[in-house]
Scaffold this active site. Structure first.
Site, PDB file in Angstrom:
ATOM      1  N   CYS A 283      39.815  19.076  35.052  1.00  0.00           N
ATOM      2  CA  CYS A 283      38.997  20.191  34.550  1.00  0.00           C
ATOM      3  C   CYS A 283      39.358  20.648  33.142  1.00  0.00           C
ATOM      4  O   CYS A 283      38.511  20.610  32.258  1.00  0.00           O
ATOM      5  CB  CYS A 283      39.095  21.365  35.514  1.00  0.00           C
TER       6      CYS A 283
HETATM    7  C1  UGA Z   1      41.619  24.577  37.045  1.00  0.00           C
HETATM    8  C2  UGA Z   1      41.423  26.109  37.096  1.00  0.00           C
HETATM    9  O1  UGA Z   1      42.693  26.757  37.240  1.00  0.00           O
HETATM   10  C3  UGA Z   1      40.502  26.504  38.258  1.00  0.00           C
HETATM   11  O2  UGA Z   1      40.272  27.891  38.231  1.00  0.00           O
HETATM   12  C4  UGA Z   1      39.180  25.750  38.097  1.00  0.00           C
HETATM   13  O3  UGA Z   1      38.294  26.032  39.168  1.00  0.00           O
HETATM   14  C5  UGA Z   1      39.440  24.254  38.065  1.00  0.00           C
HETATM   15  O4  UGA Z   1      40.341  23.954  36.978  1.00  0.00           O
HETATM   16  C6  UGA Z   1      38.109  23.574  37.853  1.00  0.00           C
HETATM   17  O5  UGA Z   1      37.524  23.752  36.768  1.00  0.00           O
HETATM   18  O6  UGA Z   1      37.583  22.997  38.803  1.00  0.00           O
HETATM   19  P1  UGA Z   1      43.189  22.828  38.343  1.00  0.00           P
HETATM   20  O7  UGA Z   1      42.771  21.858  37.272  1.00  0.00           O
HETATM   21  O8  UGA Z   1      43.103  22.405  39.764  1.00  0.00           O
HETATM   22  O9  UGA Z   1      42.313  24.193  38.227  1.00  0.00           O
HETATM   23  O10 UGA Z   1      44.728  23.184  38.094  1.00  0.00           O
HETATM   24  P2  UGA Z   1      45.548  24.342  37.360  1.00  0.00           P
HETATM   25  O11 UGA Z   1      46.491  24.914  38.328  1.00  0.00           O
HETATM   26  O12 UGA Z   1      44.680  25.261  36.621  1.00  0.00           O
HETATM   27  O13 UGA Z   1      46.416  23.485  36.300  1.00  0.00           O
HETATM   28  C7  UGA Z   1      45.811  22.749  35.249  1.00  0.00           C
HETATM   29  C8  UGA Z   1      46.878  22.079  34.394  1.00  0.00           C
HETATM   30  O14 UGA Z   1      47.571  23.057  33.598  1.00  0.00           O
HETATM   31  C9  UGA Z   1      47.969  21.358  35.190  1.00  0.00           C
HETATM   32  O15 UGA Z   1      48.233  20.113  34.581  1.00  0.00           O
HETATM   33  C10 UGA Z   1      49.176  22.251  35.074  1.00  0.00           C
HETATM   34  O16 UGA Z   1      50.392  21.542  35.159  1.00  0.00           O
HETATM   35  C11 UGA Z   1      48.971  22.837  33.684  1.00  0.00           C
HETATM   36  N1  UGA Z   1      49.682  24.122  33.482  1.00  0.00           N
HETATM   37  C12 UGA Z   1      49.313  25.228  34.191  1.00  0.00           C
HETATM   38  C13 UGA Z   1      50.704  24.194  32.564  1.00  0.00           C
HETATM   39  O17 UGA Z   1      51.046  23.184  31.898  1.00  0.00           O
HETATM   40  N2  UGA Z   1      51.358  25.381  32.376  1.00  0.00           N
HETATM   41  C14 UGA Z   1      51.006  26.492  33.074  1.00  0.00           C
HETATM   42  O18 UGA Z   1      51.629  27.545  32.841  1.00  0.00           O
HETATM   43  C15 UGA Z   1      49.962  26.409  33.993  1.00  0.00           C
END
Ligand code: UGA
Length: 422
Positions: free
Chosen positions: A264
């Protein structure tokens, strides 16, 4: 209510199972036979905590079919949950949305009474009104005048906590250009107590992109501050730990490290940048967020290079999934890390608690170890790519570790330890 879900991917399968749990009668439409077979057996089509149990527990209310027209024709509501991957220009590829919209239109032809088509797919602003609705109307011969509404209801489900996110949302966005469509969505979500935002379909589409863009920018901002901290010999996590205590900033999505991946954030930010480009207004901050993110894997490898020299070395990679709690490797930071290691002449040994099968399809040629401990003990140095909790339980003593995610145990026990932003 009888509801058809078109596309049983992450969004569709979770939405369908959760709506069934709410007591609705669901028909999941997917053309992939393997997905349907798993659903029929009461299994989740992919790993998602709690989803298998929810599917099994609701099997009497969960049908599965490849026959889209019949499923949609017999349903009061249809959720459009197909993928919108990036095309070569970074734009959202709407071909699946177009095809599904036309098919939904055909399924609705000859029907009567109120019908609602709900767009869940992440689509550029204007798509519901200018692409989906015309296709559904053309196929069905119906319109708002005789009870057909096409609305937009973005999803905010995170992989790994999607079921929880469905039942405990921060907000529900109801994008509707006609009162009947808005009412249908309001009625569906009546049991939820969170705030509801009523807006046009285009606004709802933008809310989804803006949310993901904002979170991605936060992560890249943390990483840019983190890279600066690293150059100054300051621990970025200590800095951000104090920064986030400011109530205006808050603690989430400021974890400095290797950056964001998944299906995403990268694709949605790219789509916004492409959209801004096509409108001639540019999106410098969003482009920079992608640039900062793309740079992090090389920064990790540069640290490793300084410590051990990569060429000819046997390097361990801990974590292949794009984040813990999932087996999804789409746009995982592990992909550029492993590619970079191979390009720099290393032999790679990797382990992930869940995602090795998936990663094998991307990099079949590397070695896969049965355990994380084997990676750490059998290599010249280890890089940590995904913050799986089990990596906190390993003995790193005597080893060289370059960490992209802040594994405290590695920091405390490794002979040589280097963090990407600390
Ligand atoms: C994300 C959004 O958080 C959801 O709200 C949304 O519905 C979804 O995309 C979508 O568009 O369908 P997701 O991709 O499942 O969800 O995962 P996240 O938990 O948001 O993490 C995304 C990435 O950011 C991961 O690679 C994670 O490791 C990274 N991240 C997250 C960081 O590097 N640092 C952080 O502090 C938080």
């Amino acid at each position: 209510m009888r509801i058809a879900i078109v596309g049983a991917g992450h969004v569709g399968a979770v939405t369908g199972a959760c709506l069934a749990e709410m007591g609705h009668s669901i028909v999941l439409v997917d053309r992939d036979e393997r997905v349907r077979e798993r659903l029929v057996r009461g299994e989740a089509p992919f790993f998602e905590p709690g989803l298998g149990a929810m599917i099994r527990g609701n099997l009497p209310r969960l049908e599965t079919t490849a026959d889209l027209a019949t499923a949609v024709g017999n349903s009061r509501m249809t959720f459009l949950c197909v993928g919108t991957p990036s095309n070569r220009r970074g734009e959202a590829d709407l071909s699946a949305v177009r095809a599904a919209s036309a098919a939904i239109g055909e399924g609705l032809s000859g029907t009567s009474g109120p019908r609602t088509v709900v767009v869940k797919s992440t689509v550029p602003p204007g798509t519901t009104a200018e692409v989906v609705r015309p296709a559904v109307e053309a196929g069905s011969g119906r319109s708002a005048a005789d009870g057909l509404s096409v609305v937009m209801n973005p999803e905010f489900l995170r992989e790994g906590s999607a079921v929880r996110d469905f039942f405990l949302p921060d907000r529900i966005v109801i994008g509707a250009d006609d009162p009947a469509g808005a009412e249908a969505l309001e009625a569906l979500y009546r049991p939820f107590s969170c705030p509801r935002v009523r807006c046009t379909t285009a606004t709802a589409e933008m809310v989804k992109y803006a949310s993901n863009a904002f979170l991605a920018v936060r992560v890249s901002c943390a990483n840019e501050i983190g890279n600066l901290c690293k150059s100054l010999g300051i621990d970025a996590h200590e800095v951000l730990g104090a920064v986030v205590l400011d109530g205006r900033i808050g603690p989430r999505f400021l974890g400095a490290g290797l950056g964001f991946g998944g299906s995403c954030f990268p694709k949605d930010v790219r789509a916004l940048v492409a959209l801004a480009g096509s409108l001639g207004c540019g999106a410098r901050l969003l482009s920079a967020a992608l640039e900062v993110n793309d740079r992090q894997p090389a920064a990790l490898l540069d640290l490793l290079e300084k410590r051990v020299g990569i060429a000819g070395r046997r390097i361990g990679v801990l974590g292949l999934a794009f984040k813990p709690g999932t087996d999804d490797v789409r746009e995982s930071r592990a992909i550029p890390v492993v590619q970079g290691l191979l390009d720099r002449g290393a032999r790679v040994v990797a382990h992930d608690p869940m995602a090795m099968e998936q990663f094998r399809q991307v990099h079949p040629g590397i070695e896969y170890a049965a355990s994380a401990a084997e990676v750490v003990s059998g290599t010249d140095a280890t890089v940590i790519v995904t913050e799986w909790p089990e990596f906190e339980g390993i003995d790193y003593s005597g080893r060289i570790v370059v960490d992209g995610r802040r594994c405290r145990r590695a920091e405390e026990t490794a002979a040589v330890y280097e963090g990407i932003c600390w």
